[in-house]
Design a protein around this motif. Structure first.
Motif, PDB file in Angstrom:
ATOM      1  N   ASP A  28       0.821  -1.209   0.000  1.00  0.00           N
ATOM      2  CA  ASP A  28       0.000   0.000   0.000  1.00  0.00           C
ATOM      3  C   ASP A  28       0.857   1.263   0.000  1.00  0.00           C
ATOM      4  O   ASP A  28       0.334   2.362  -0.004  1.00  0.00           O
ATOM      5  N   GLY A  29       2.182   1.107   0.024  1.00  0.00           N
ATOM      6  CA  GLY A  29       3.068   2.254  -0.112  1.00  0.00           C
ATOM      7  C   GLY A  29       3.724   2.759   1.148  1.00  0.00           C
ATOM      8  O   GLY A  29       4.449   3.758   1.108  1.00  0.00           O
ATOM      9  N   ALA A  30       3.506   2.106   2.285  1.00  0.00           N
ATOM     10  CA  ALA A  30       4.126   2.567   3.526  1.00  0.00           C
ATOM     11  C   ALA A  30       5.619   2.260   3.524  1.00  0.00           C
ATOM     12  O   ALA A  30       6.040   1.148   3.210  1.00  0.00           O
ATOM     13  N   SER A  31       6.389   3.263   3.890  1.00  0.00           N
ATOM     14  CA  SER A  31       7.838   3.118   3.945  1.00  0.00           C
ATOM     15  C   SER A  31       8.229   2.625   5.336  1.00  0.00           C
ATOM     16  O   SER A  31       8.437   3.409   6.261  1.00  0.00           O
ATOM     17  N   ILE A  32       8.319   1.316   5.489  1.00  0.00           N
ATOM     18  CA  ILE A  32       8.633   0.724   6.792  1.00  0.00           C
ATOM     19  C   ILE A  32       9.841  -0.208   6.699  1.00  0.00           C
ATOM     20  O   ILE A  32       9.967  -1.156   7.457  1.00  0.00           O
ATOM     21  N   ASP A 127      10.972   7.331  13.658  1.00  0.00           N
ATOM     22  CA  ASP A 127      11.100   8.041  12.392  1.00  0.00           C
ATOM     23  C   ASP A 127      10.004   7.549  11.475  1.00  0.00           C
ATOM     24  O   ASP A 127       9.572   6.401  11.562  1.00  0.00           O
ATOM     25  N   THR A 128       9.530   8.453  10.626  1.00  0.00           N
ATOM     26  CA  THR A 128       8.476   8.103   9.679  1.00  0.00           C
ATOM     27  C   THR A 128       8.649   8.933   8.415  1.00  0.00           C
ATOM     28  O   THR A 128       9.251  10.011   8.447  1.00  0.00           O
ATOM     29  N   GLU A 129       8.141   8.428   7.328  1.00  0.00           N
ATOM     30  CA  GLU A 129       8.266   9.127   6.055  1.00  0.00           C
ATOM     31  C   GLU A 129       7.587  10.491   6.138  1.00  0.00           C
ATOM     32  O   GLU A 129       6.437  10.609   6.567  1.00  0.00           O
ATOM     33  N   THR A 130       8.306  11.518   5.737  1.00  0.00           N
ATOM     34  CA  THR A 130       7.782  12.874   5.730  1.00  0.00           C
ATOM     35  C   THR A 130       6.569  12.962   4.800  1.00  0.00           C
ATOM     36  O   THR A 130       6.571  12.373   3.718  1.00  0.00           O
ATOM     37  N   ASP A 131       5.558  13.677   5.238  1.00  0.00           N
ATOM     38  CA  ASP A 131       4.302  13.887   4.506  1.00  0.00           C
ATOM     39  C   ASP A 131       3.457  12.618   4.386  1.00  0.00           C
ATOM     40  O   ASP A 131       2.582  12.533   3.528  1.00  0.00           O
ATOM     41  N   SER A 132       3.682  11.646   5.242  1.00  0.00           N
ATOM     42  CA  SER A 132       2.877  10.420   5.233  1.00  0.00           C
ATOM     43  C   SER A 132       1.661  10.600   6.136  1.00  0.00           C
ATOM     44  O   SER A 132       1.600  11.524   6.954  1.00  0.00           O
ATOM     45  N   THR A 133       0.711   9.698   6.025  1.00  0.00           N
ATOM     46  CA  THR A 133      -0.447   9.739   6.922  1.00  0.00           C
ATOM     47  C   THR A 133      -0.022   9.485   8.367  1.00  0.00           C
ATOM     48  O   THR A 133      -0.671   9.974   9.296  1.00  0.00           O
ATOM     49  N   ALA A 134       1.063   8.753   8.559  1.00  0.00           N
ATOM     50  CA  ALA A 134       1.549   8.489   9.913  1.00  0.00           C
ATOM     51  C   ALA A 134       1.932   9.790  10.617  1.00  0.00           C
ATOM     52  O   ALA A 134       1.727   9.924  11.830  1.00  0.00           O
ATOM     53  N   GLY A 158      11.171   2.365  -4.277  1.00  0.00           N
ATOM     54  CA  GLY A 158      12.596   2.565  -4.489  1.00  0.00           C
ATOM     55  C   GLY A 158      13.033   4.009  -4.625  1.00  0.00           C
ATOM     56  O   GLY A 158      14.184   4.290  -4.935  1.00  0.00           O
ATOM     57  N   VAL A 159      12.136   4.956  -4.380  1.00  0.00           N
ATOM     58  CA  VAL A 159      12.440   6.383  -4.498  1.00  0.00           C
ATOM     59  C   VAL A 159      12.903   6.904  -3.136  1.00  0.00           C
ATOM     60  O   VAL A 159      12.227   6.694  -2.122  1.00  0.00           O
TER      61      VAL A 159
END
Length: 179
Positions: A28-32, A127-134, A158-159
């Motif tokens: 779903d695109g979460a950077s974890i 830490d969490t991806e900037t501008d994420s829903t988290a 991969g970005v």
């Protein structure tokens, strides 16, 4: 829905269900920490590798289940150095797509924060991806932004993406934790 702290045997028994949650979250695109597509066998292996940390007390893992299905999870990673035992890192807060928007993420965050306080932890960080829903969750839950690191981690596609660091003070003073 029931949320419980997993011991190592429970984690191993739920590895398939936890892997399904992990692959759903990544796809779903979460950077974890994983790239898509995430192979189910790799996800199962990753969860099984966590069992030693749980058994040793370095990790505390909670799973939220509806019946037998795991819909969410959160983990605390406890510091192992003598000068940092007052803090822990909140990692792998995941909610299945089917359960989002119903308060489960907030509930899991609260479970982890309450358990940290009970264990004598006075500082949490993540830490969490900037501008994420988290980010919206952590902002609304009283976490403090410490800063942003550019190009910190790759998204599942991969970005390279920036990461926001957060912390939350849970109490005053430094004392020996009880886990």
């Amino acid at each position: 829905m029931r949320t419980e702290r997993l011991d190592a045997p429970q984690l191993l028994a739920l590895a398939e269900e936890l892997a399904q949650l992990l692959t759903d979250t990544v796809h779903d695109g979460a950077s974890i920490g994983f790239l898509a597509p995430l192979d189910r066998a790799a996800a199962v292996a990753w969860w099984r590798e966590r069992a030693d940390g749980v058994d040793a007390g370095r990790l505390a893992v909670w799973a939220a289940r509806d019946g037998g299905r795991v819909l969410g999870t959160v983990t605390l990673a406890f510091a192992d150095k003598p000068n940092s035992r007052h803090r822990a890192e909140l990692v792998k807060l995941m909610v299945h797509r089917d359960a989002r928007g119903q308060g489960l993420g907030r509930a899991l965050l609260t479970v982890a924060e309450d358990a940290a306080v009970a264990a004598g932890i006075t500082l949490l960080h993540l830490d969490t991806e900037t501008d994420s829903t988290a980010e919206r969750l952590y902002d609304s839950a009283g976490w403090t932004r410490a800063g942003v690191i550019p190009d910190y981690a790759a998204s599942p596609a991969g970005v390279l993406r920036p990461t926001t660091l957060y912390y939350k003070k849970l109490g005053a003073g430094v004392h020996a934790p009880t886990r």
